[in-house]
Design a protein around this motif. Structure first.
Motif, PDB file in Angstrom:
ATOM      1  N   GLN A  36       0.635  -1.254  -0.011  1.00 44.72           N
ATOM      2  CA  GLN A  36      -0.169  -0.140   0.007  1.00 44.72           C
ATOM      3  C   GLN A  36       0.810   1.371  -0.028  1.00 44.72           C
ATOM      4  N   ILE A  37       1.998   1.224   0.831  1.00 45.67           N
ATOM      5  CA  ILE A  37       2.915   2.268   0.947  1.00 45.67           C
ATOM      6  C   ILE A  37       3.619   2.621  -0.229  1.00 45.67           C
ATOM      7  N   THR A  38       3.974   1.570  -1.007  1.00 44.35           N
ATOM      8  CA  THR A  38       4.825   1.860  -2.276  1.00 44.35           C
ATOM      9  C   THR A  38       4.212   1.562  -3.523  1.00 44.35           C
ATOM     10  N   GLU A  39       3.100   1.086  -3.630  1.00 44.74           N
ATOM     11  CA  GLU A  39       2.236   1.043  -4.845  1.00 44.74           C
ATOM     12  C   GLU A  39       0.890   1.228  -4.757  1.00 44.74           C
ATOM     13  N   GLY A  40       0.250   1.379  -3.621  1.00 48.16           N
ATOM     14  CA  GLY A  40      -0.940   1.711  -3.445  1.00 48.16           C
ATOM     15  C   GLY A  40      -1.940   0.763  -4.052  1.00 48.16           C
ATOM     16  N   LYS A  41      -1.546  -0.521  -3.831  1.00 51.80           N
ATOM     17  CA  LYS A  41      -2.483  -1.826  -4.232  1.00 51.80           C
ATOM     18  C   LYS A  41      -2.118  -2.854  -3.232  1.00 51.80           C
ATOM     19  N   SER A  42      -2.746  -4.010  -3.226  1.00 50.06           N
ATOM     20  CA  SER A  42      -2.496  -5.093  -2.317  1.00 50.06           C
ATOM     21  C   SER A  42      -1.393  -5.707  -2.881  1.00 50.06           C
ATOM     22  N   PHE A  43      -0.813  -6.653  -1.863  1.00 45.67           N
ATOM     23  CA  PHE A  43       0.535  -7.200  -2.342  1.00 45.67           C
ATOM     24  C   PHE A  43       0.445  -8.275  -3.250  1.00 45.67           C
ATOM     25  N   GLY A  44      -0.938  -8.739  -3.466  1.00 44.21           N
ATOM     26  CA  GLY A  44      -1.277  -9.851  -4.571  1.00 44.21           C
ATOM     27  C   GLY A  44      -1.506  -9.212  -5.970  1.00 44.21           C
ATOM     28  N   VAL A  46       0.849  -6.720  -6.967  1.00 41.31           N
ATOM     29  CA  VAL A  46       2.260  -6.332  -6.974  1.00 41.31           C
ATOM     30  C   VAL A  46       2.755  -7.214  -8.331  1.00 41.31           C
ATOM     31  N   GLY A  47       3.323  -6.707  -9.133  1.00 41.16           N
ATOM     32  CA  GLY A  47       4.120  -7.317 -10.346  1.00 41.16           C
ATOM     33  C   GLY A  47       5.556  -7.378  -9.956  1.00 41.16           C
ATOM     34  N   PRO A  48       5.933  -8.343 -10.678  1.00 38.73           N
ATOM     35  CA  PRO A  48       7.622  -8.522 -10.636  1.00 38.73           C
ATOM     36  C   PRO A  48       8.487  -7.158 -10.909  1.00 38.73           C
ATOM     37  N   GLY A  49       9.437  -7.185 -10.459  1.00 41.47           N
ATOM     38  CA  GLY A  49      10.518  -6.003 -10.698  1.00 41.47           C
ATOM     39  C   GLY A  49      10.692  -5.086  -9.578  1.00 41.47           C
ATOM     40  N   GLU A  50      11.489  -3.911  -9.343  1.00 41.32           N
ATOM     41  CA  GLU A  50      12.097  -3.641  -8.306  1.00 41.32           C
ATOM     42  C   GLU A  50      11.828  -1.855  -8.587  1.00 41.32           C
ATOM     43  N   LEU A  51      11.377  -1.198  -7.452  1.00 45.32           N
ATOM     44  CA  LEU A  51      11.051   0.145  -7.311  1.00 45.32           C
ATOM     45  C   LEU A  51      11.828   0.868  -6.425  1.00 45.32           C
ATOM     46  N   GLU A  52      12.271   2.052  -6.818  1.00 44.59           N
ATOM     47  CA  GLU A  52      12.963   2.859  -5.870  1.00 44.59           C
ATOM     48  C   GLU A  52      12.126   3.421  -4.761  1.00 44.59           C
ATOM     49  N   ILE A  53      12.375   3.488  -3.516  1.00 43.75           N
ATOM     50  CA  ILE A  53      11.754   3.828  -2.387  1.00 43.75           C
ATOM     51  C   ILE A  53      11.901   5.335  -2.134  1.00 43.75           C
TER      52      ILE A  53
END
Length: 83
Positions: A36-44, A46-53
Motif C-alpha cells: 500500500q505504501i509503495t504501490e497503492g495496491k494489495s500485495f497480490g 504487485v508485479g515483478p520488478g523493483e521500485l526505488e523507495i
C-alpha cells in the motif's frame, strides 16, 4: 511464498554499486502494508520488478517495521519468491 525484499546502495555519485543493505520481509501483514505504501495496491496485485523507495515512503516503511534505515543510501523494494 512471495515476499518483499528491501535493498540499499550508495548513491550513483559514490561510484560503488555494492549492496550495502538487504532485508527480507516474510510477514504477510507487513507485506500488505508495504504494498500500500509503495504501490497503492494489495500485495497480490504487485508485479515483478523493483521500485526505488522515496524518502517519505522509507519513513513510513520504517514505522511499519519498527526500525530506522541506515542513512545515505538509495533504497529499492521488490518481490521475491521462495523456491
Amino acid at each position: 511464498m512471495s515476499y518483499f525484499s528491501i535493498t540499499g546502495f550508495y548513491p550513483d555519485d559514490r561510484n560503488d554499486d555494492s549492496l550495502q543493505f538487504e532485508m527480507d520481509i516474510k510477514n504477510a501483514e507487513q507485506n500488505e502494508m508495504l504494498a500500500q505504501i509503495t504501490e497503492g495496491k494489495s500485495f497480490g496485485e504487485v508485479g515483478p520488478g523493483e521500485l526505488e523507495i522515496t524518502n517519505a515512503q522509507l519513513r513510513e516503511i520504517g514505522r511499519v517495521l519498527g526500525m530506522e534505515f541506515p542513512a545515505g543510501l538509495e533504497y529499492y523494494i521488490g518481490t521475491c519468491v521462495d523456491a
